[in-house]
Design a protein around this motif. Structure first.
Motif, mmCIF file in Angstrom:
data_model
loop_
_atom_site.group_PDB
_atom_site.id
_atom_site.type_symbol
_atom_site.label_atom_id
_atom_site.label_comp_id
_atom_site.label_asym_id
_atom_site.label_seq_id
_atom_site.Cartn_x
_atom_site.Cartn_y
_atom_site.Cartn_z
ATOM 1 N N VAL A 1 10.988 3.420 7.146
ATOM 2 C CA VAL A 1 10.046 4.464 7.575
ATOM 3 C C VAL A 1 10.614 5.185 8.790
ATOM 4 C CG1 VAL A 1 7.711 4.942 8.391
ATOM 5 C CG2 VAL A 1 8.115 3.119 6.725
ATOM 6 N N CYS A 2 10.521 6.538 8.729
ATOM 7 C CA CYS A 2 11.020 7.351 9.839
ATOM 8 C C CYS A 2 10.103 8.548 10.023
ATOM 9 C CB CYS A 2 12.442 7.819 9.558
ATOM 10 S SG CYS A 2 13.154 8.861 10.854
ATOM 11 N N SER A 3 9.652 8.791 11.264
ATOM 12 C CA SER A 3 8.717 9.890 11.541
ATOM 13 C C SER A 3 9.366 11.257 11.368
ATOM 14 C CB SER A 3 8.168 9.754 12.966
ATOM 15 O OG SER A 3 9.241 9.755 13.899
ATOM 16 N N LEU A 4 10.699 11.308 11.300
ATOM 17 C CA LEU A 4 11.375 12.586 11.073
ATOM 18 C C LEU A 4 11.247 13.043 9.619
ATOM 19 C CD1 LEU A 4 14.641 11.946 13.139
ATOM 20 C CD2 LEU A 4 12.618 13.219 13.828
ATOM 21 N N ASP B 1 0.807 -1.220 0.000
ATOM 22 C CA ASP B 1 0.000 0.000 0.000
ATOM 23 C C ASP B 1 0.839 1.269 0.000
ATOM 24 O OD1 ASP B 1 -2.319 -1.487 0.015
ATOM 25 O OD2 ASP B 1 -2.427 -1.566 2.202
ATOM 26 N N ILE B 2 2.129 1.143 -0.199
ATOM 27 C CA ILE B 2 2.977 2.336 -0.287
ATOM 28 C C ILE B 2 3.718 2.323 -1.624
ATOM 29 C CG2 ILE B 2 3.292 2.338 2.229
ATOM 30 C CD1 ILE B 2 6.206 1.506 1.719
ATOM 31 N N VAL B 3 4.231 3.479 -1.991
ATOM 32 C CA VAL B 3 5.010 3.593 -3.224
ATOM 33 C C VAL B 3 6.477 3.365 -2.880
ATOM 34 C CG1 VAL B 3 5.681 5.068 -5.148
ATOM 35 C CG2 VAL B 3 3.355 5.205 -4.219
ATOM 36 N N ASN C 1 -0.304 2.331 12.020
ATOM 37 C CA ASN C 1 -0.374 2.474 13.476
ATOM 38 C C ASN C 1 0.976 2.269 14.149
ATOM 39 O OD1 ASN C 1 -3.210 2.955 13.531
ATOM 40 N ND2 ASN C 1 -3.548 0.748 13.249
ATOM 41 N N ILE C 2 1.990 2.919 13.571
ATOM 42 C CA ILE C 2 3.349 2.809 14.103
ATOM 43 C C ILE C 2 3.549 3.884 15.149
ATOM 44 C CG2 ILE C 2 5.809 2.977 13.519
ATOM 45 C CD1 ILE C 2 5.000 2.065 10.693
ATOM 46 N N TYR D 1 1.927 9.673 6.572
ATOM 47 C CA TYR D 1 0.730 8.879 6.259
ATOM 48 C C TYR D 1 0.999 7.384 6.436
ATOM 49 C CZ TYR D 1 2.273 6.998 1.747
ATOM 50 O OH TYR D 1 2.928 6.290 0.762
ATOM 51 N N ILE D 2 2.247 6.934 6.221
ATOM 52 C CA ILE D 2 2.578 5.524 6.418
ATOM 53 C C ILE D 2 2.468 5.170 7.895
ATOM 54 C CG2 ILE D 2 4.360 3.751 6.143
ATOM 55 C CD1 ILE D 2 5.507 5.352 3.835
#
Length: 824
Positions: free
Chosen positions: A337-340, A325-327, A352-353, A346-347
């Motif tokens: 994946v990194c919240s920074l 579901d991601i590109v 729900n990370i 959106y990922i």
């Protein structure tokens, strides 16, 4: 009416024995014909193939070596005529020319052809090599046959295996499961680049199938940034659009790879993760992986949900999420994946990370550098590469290839064959059984002892892609008989990179990329003096033939079955409309040209001249006999010119001694000097033949003029690299004339192939525009940068057509920079 010329006889003197001098056949009273040309070629064949300057500056002229298909085609004739002409040109310039040839002898075509004929592939290959070698000799290509090599010879592929083991030793050759392209006809794996846009094999044309197989790879991606940056090297000359093709293939190296570990059952599997933001390897929360990744192949849904991997940068475990579901980045199926990263918000929400709780101001640029440094120090990656570039898949499931020197042991795992046991040879005694397209069922060869524990083991049964064999041959040519190492570095110094590499554009991406990779790798071992293998490229255009096919069915028909009706073409007998087009020569399209027909009908020199006439080497050539009359007329005119020269030089009534020349004579001398200097400069630059020096000159000038003598001498010398036999005969007739007035610059007692290449007279002034070109060249920004480093030496060459080339050597690094400028 023929001019009858008495045969010139000279009593042999001591000078004739001191100098290498061979007399003309003396057939000047006859019109030039194929019969005479063939006699000339037989007369001069030994001289044409023997001269060299072994003490001059080394120049390495290398044509791409051929696959031994059994018969030369016009593409072969074009590439090897170009290379031979260049080699002869540099010899005339006093260079020590290295011009080797060999055979790219492994691969599917030879094996399939042998199966069809029910003979062993090594016998088929040996027969083809013998045939093609004879044809190359008939074309008088002056190759260094003492350097000849064949990739299917154990003396060669021993060192291909040796280099493979070095790659393995440095972690660059590895085995991994992969989704691969399977050719159901040729029964082997194909690399992505060997499958066309329709999903069909480049060899068999079959629709490829997807299979999961364990394959061998070479980690070319580790050198991607080096290879990309190397395209801006000062070593590279005349690469033109090939640089863009290479850059497009490699891609912009804007991301970093780090190798992660994942535990699957009792095994630890390694896989690469690419990221354009290296700081994510420090601060990343999780790893997304496409559901199609082979990691999930044998796992249950529960196992997948609890899957974790080890991040070697932090030493911490990271959760894995299987999602489509991601590109994902182009060519990749993993994403860190990194919240920074605002793009990942959106990922994080969708999966729900739990986001990174670090709120302090981060210096992400420093963390980028830190992550790369840690990866390099831990030897787990840290190299820059584009997301789309893949490692080189080299496994081939066929018999006729270099065996991969690996042994599989149930106790010790994957074990490299010890260097002392190389080569691992193909079992030629079993090659008659062509129902076995692989080595896997040849138990007597496959079963062996483990070199570590001595227990039962099995050899690797995949063979190497033939691109591996051809990725390093240009170095072996320089030390072809070394039995201790692949080559000595000392043999490469002063000779590499290759001065001029000549071949088709179809090899300008893959083969060139693999060869550059191998050269960079060998340089990293300290084996070579330079990273880049090839200095100058000459990419010759394809030879095209006119094909005919029935419009309704697309069926190809031979030209003799076609007739032209008005402006249209129809099939004889049926009147079916026929489509006419230019295509790559092929037997199946009935549009090929047999070089043997040309050799038999016109001779070697005419064939060589014909393939080079009309169009530059890099241009696609549409093959047609319409070029032939011009070539034959040119040779005929030169033959008549020597006849006239000999005739008028023997007529005492035309010889002027101590007589003041007329104004008309002086004007012809000036025009001849202008023509000679102009065409000497132009031919040196463009290196193509010219014919205006021999037209409409009065008998009085021919009989007495030094300028005519020089002009004719220069013309024959400059044409000799293309037509060496013909020019040897012209020269022998030319120098036999009495009353020579040129006392210097010409080595009268040497044959034409031992002359010095003509140069423009020192006192001859070229155009103002040419001199202006030098000023413009010096003002170029690229030249200014080099000048700022401090100049040791600078020189320039001036040519007609307002061209100038500067050669600059700087203090900081001894380089030669060339700047070409065209002035409108």
């Amino acid at each position: 009416m023929l001019i009858k010329i008495p045969k010139l006889s000279r009593a042999p003197t001591l000078l004739h024995f001191l100098f290498r001098y061979k007399c003309s056949l003396g057939l000047w009273d006859q019109n030039i014909s194929t019969d005479i040309k063939l006699k000339v070629e037989k007369h001069w064949c030994d001289e044409v193939l023997e001269n060299n300057h072994e003490n001059g500056e080394k120049v390495y002229i290398l044509p791409m070596f051929p696959y031994p298909s059994g018969n030369l085609h016009m593409g072969h004739v074009r590439v090897y005529t170009i290379s031979d002409t260049l080699a002869r040109f540099y010899k005339l310039n006093g260079k020590n020319v290295i011009h080797p040839i060999g055979w790219d002898a492994f691969g599917l075509p030879a094996e399939n052809a042998a199966i069809e004929r029910n003979i062993p592939p090594h016998k088929w290959t040996e027969s083809n090599i013998s045939t093609m070698k004879k044809q190359l000799t008939e074309l008088s290509y002056n190759f260094d046959w003492h350097r000849e090599l064949s990739t299917c010879d154990p003396k060669y592929y021993k060192w291909t295996q040796y280099i493979f083991l070095k790659l393995h030793e440095h972690g660059l050759a590895y085995q991994s499961k992969a989704n691969v392209n399977w050719d159901p006809i040729d029964k082997t794996v194909l690399a992505d680049e060997q499958v066309d846009e329709n999903g069909c094999s480049w060899r068999s044309g079959a629709k490829v199938e997807k299979r999961v197989l364990t394959q061998w790879f070479i980690k070319t991606t580790k050198f991607a940034k080096d290879l990309y940056d190397g395209l801006s090297s000062n070593y590279l000359e005349n690469w033109r659009d090939i640089i863009n093709l290479q850059k497009h293939w490699i891609g912009e190296c804007n991301g970093v790879i780090v190798t992660f570990d994942i535990t699957l059952g009792d095994k630890i599997k390694k896989f690469d993760v690419w990221s354009a933001e290296p700081y994510k390897f420090i601060h990343g929360e999780c790893l997304c992986i496409s559901k199609n990744n082979l990691i999930f192949e044998e796992l249950s849904e529960h196992e997948i949900k609890s899957l974790k991997c080890l991040n070697p940068i932090t030493g911490l475990e990271v959760n894995i999420y299987a999602t489509d579901d991601i590109v994902y980045p182009e060519g990749r199926d993993t994403y860190l994946v990194c919240s920074l990263d605002p793009k990942d918000k959106y990922i994080i929400e969708n999966l729900n990370i739990c986001p990174n709780k670090c709120t302090k101001n981060l210096l992400l640029d420093k963390d980028n550098e830190k992550a790369v440094k840690i990866a390099v120090n831990k030897n787990c990656g840290g190299y820059f590469v584009s997301s789309k570039l893949k490692d080189w898949l080299i496994s081939r499931q066929r018999y006729w290839g270099t065996p991969i020197p690996i042994i599989h042991c149930s106790k010790c795992g994957t074990v490299p064959v010890p260097y002392k046991d190389l080569p691992i040879e193909l079992p030629l005694e079993n090659s008659n059984n062509h129902n076995i397209p692989t080595l896997s069922n040849l138990d007597s060869w496959r079963n062996c002892e483990c070199p570590q524990c001595g227990g039962k083991a099995a050899r690797e049964t995949d063979t190497m892609d033939t691109f591996v064999d051809s990725s390093w041959y240009y170095y072996r040519f320089l030390d072809p008989h070394n039995n201790e190492v692949p080559f000595e570095k000392s043999k490469l110094i002063g000779t590499t990179p290759v001065s001029c590499y000549i071949g088709g554009k179809e090899h300008a991406v893959l083969h060139l990329y693999y060869a550059r990779f191998m050269s960079h790798f060998l340089h990293s071992l300290g084996w070579t003096p330079n990273k880049e293998p090839f200095k100058r490229l000459l990419v010759q255009g394809m030879v095209m033939g006119q094909s005919y096919k029935i419009k309704s069915s697309g069926k190809y028909i031979p030209p003799e079955n076609v007739e032209k009706v008005g402006n249209n073409y129809k099939e004889k007998g049926t009147d079916a409309p026929v489509v006419v087009q230019w295509e790559k020569m092929s037997k199946s399209k009935y549009n090929g040209e047999n070089p043997q027909r040309l050799l038999t009908s016109y001779g070697c020199d005419t064939t060589r001249l014909l393939i080079l006439a009309d169009v530059p080497p890099a241009t696609t050539r549409r093959w047609s006999d319409t070029t032939l009359p011009g070539v034959l007329n040119f040779q005929h005119r030169l033959w008549l010119t020597i006849r006239e020269f000999l005739t008028f030089r023997q007529k005492s009534e035309l010889i002027q001694r101590n007589i003041t020349p007329s104004e008309k004579y002086i004007e012809y001398e000036r025009l001849l000097r202008d023509a000679r200097n102009f065409f000497t400069a132009t031919t040196t630059y463009h290196f193509k033949y010219t014919q205006k020096l021999s037209n409409n000159v009065p008998a009085e000038v021919i009989a007495n003029s030094k300028e005519y003598e020089l002009a004719l001498a220069h013309l024959i010398i400059m044409l000799s690299p293309v037509t060496p036999h013909f020019c040897s005969e012209l020269w022998a007739g030319f120098v036999s004339a009495p009353e020579r007035v040129t006392k210097d610059t010409i080595l009268w007692h040497n044959n034409v192939l031992e002359q010095d290449w003509p140069v423009v007279d020192r006192d001859y002034g070229l155009s103002f525009q040419c001199k202006k070109a030098v000023e413009l060249a010096l003002s170029q920004e690229s030249v200014k940068k080099r000048v700022s480093r401090g100049i040791l030496r600078i020189k320039y060459e001036l040519y007609p057509d307002t061209r100038a080339i500067l050669h600059i050597t700087t203090k900081q690094k001894v380089v030669k920079a060339e700047q070409e400028v065209n002035v409108a």
